[in-house]
Write an enzyme that holds these catalytic residues in place. Structure first.
Site, PDB file in Angstrom:
ATOM      1  N   LYS A 183      -2.310  23.434  28.568  1.00 40.30           N
ATOM      2  CA  LYS A 183      -2.491  24.734  27.793  1.00 40.30           C
ATOM      3  C   LYS A 183      -1.282  25.444  27.251  1.00 40.30           C
ATOM      4  CE  LYS A 183      -5.265  27.356  25.619  1.00 40.30           C
ATOM      5  NZ  LYS A 183      -6.552  26.536  24.506  1.00 40.30           N
TER       6      LYS A 183
ATOM      7  N   SER B  13     -16.802  23.984  15.661  1.00 39.50           N
ATOM      8  CA  SER B  13     -18.109  23.824  15.396  1.00 39.50           C
ATOM      9  C   SER B  13     -19.162  24.834  16.039  1.00 39.50           C
ATOM     10  CB  SER B  13     -18.952  22.250  15.611  1.00 39.50           C
ATOM     11  OG  SER B  13     -18.116  21.956  16.932  1.00 39.50           O
TER      12      SER B  13
ATOM     13  N   TYR C  27      -4.420  21.285  33.594  1.00 42.15           N
ATOM     14  CA  TYR C  27      -4.977  22.313  32.587  1.00 42.15           C
ATOM     15  C   TYR C  27      -3.856  23.380  32.137  1.00 42.15           C
ATOM     16  CZ  TYR C  27      -7.358  25.810  29.978  1.00 42.15           C
ATOM     17  OH  TYR C  27      -7.875  26.765  28.917  1.00 42.15           O
TER      18      TYR C  27
END
Length: 278
Positions: free
Chosen positions: A174, A17, A170
């Site tokens: 990832k 988006s 993180y």
């Protein structure tokens, strides 16, 4: 087969988006591609521009066809239904782009388990689930000679501790996306489905930059460099271009691009900042 155009191809992309994902499918739409926008944002947010509907408008303005689908990619039923609706609308799925990702650059003591679960749910589970749900359709695309690809926005795997220490959760989340690339590339190789990763050499100017303190526009390149690199990968021969951890600048240099200043947010800047994990 390889092609210079994605005209008539159908792309299933998570989290497009705004930002890099939207830029990639806007570039593909310029060829006349069909795009299923699979993301959560259906209502405008004053802090974060872009919804699945505004993205659909941009894709159609660029020359493609769009199907906006509000989906939480952590939810199996929602993802399976989104794949079904995409096939119902466009006749198949030729390309999957795992773009959705949650980021939180915090040390262990400051990482809430709610945020930990979000990153693993979106980055690892979401990437695996989206790929799994689209796999039968990618196989059909391969059988029809339509050059199917899975492209995941994930960094090259590097087990040096310095990439983990500042934000263990993180990095693990990832790298979970990167491990999907590593494994699926080999698993799908006999099926004729390409699986590759793409990562930026420099910081890219997106809304996610709010998470990285001290980054200014002169440190960044625009999303267009990732869009052009992704397009180059997605038009390459799926049978021979698989299992790679591509860097945007390297992809474009290998295709003869020499002017990278046009991608700088501040033209002429000599202070571009390397992205995380590079």
């Amino acid at each position: 087969m390889s092609a210079t155009s994605l005209k008539g191809k159908t792309i299933f992309i998570s989290g497009a988006s705004r930002g890099i994902g939207l830029a990639i499918v806007r570039r593909c739409a310029a060829d006349g591609a069909n795009v299923a926008i699979v993301a959560k944002t259906a209502e405008p947010n004053p802090k974060l521009p872009g919804t699945i509907y505004s993205a659909a408008d941009e894709i159609e303005a660029a020359g493609g066809k769009a199907l906006p689908l509000q989906v939480d990619i952590r939810d199996e039923a929602q993802v399976v239904e989104a794949a079904r609706r995409t096939v119902e609308t466009f006749g198949g799925i030729d390309i999957v782009i795992n773009n959705a990702s949650a980021i939180n650059l915090t040390p262990t003591g400051e990482t809430s388990m709610k945020r930990f679960d979000l990153m693993f749910g979106v980055n690892v589970r979401g990437t695996f689930l989206v790929t799994q749900a689209c796999l039968p359709h990618l196989q059909q695309s391969a059988q029809a000679g339509r050059n199917p690809h899975v492209l995941t926005l994930a960094p090259p795997l590097n087990m040096q501790a310095r990439w983990f220490a500042p934000h263990v959760a993180y990095t693990m989340a990832k790298y979970g996306m990167s491990m999907c690339v590593l494994g699926h590339a080999e698993e799908f190789r006999p099926l004729g489905i390409a699986v590759n990763a793409l990562w930026p050499r420099t910081v890219i100017q997106t809304a996610a930059l709010q998470m990285i303190p001290g980054v200014r526009p002169e440190h960044c390149r625009s999303v267009e460099i990732m869009a052009d690199a992704a397009h180059a990968i997605l038009t390459a021969d799926a049978r021979t271009t698989t299992g790679n951890f591509f860097i945007d600048e390297t992809v474009l240099r290998e295709r003869g691009v020499t002017d990278f200043d046009r991608y700088a947010v501040v033209p002429g800047s000599r202070s571009l900042m390397p992205d995380l994990f590079l």
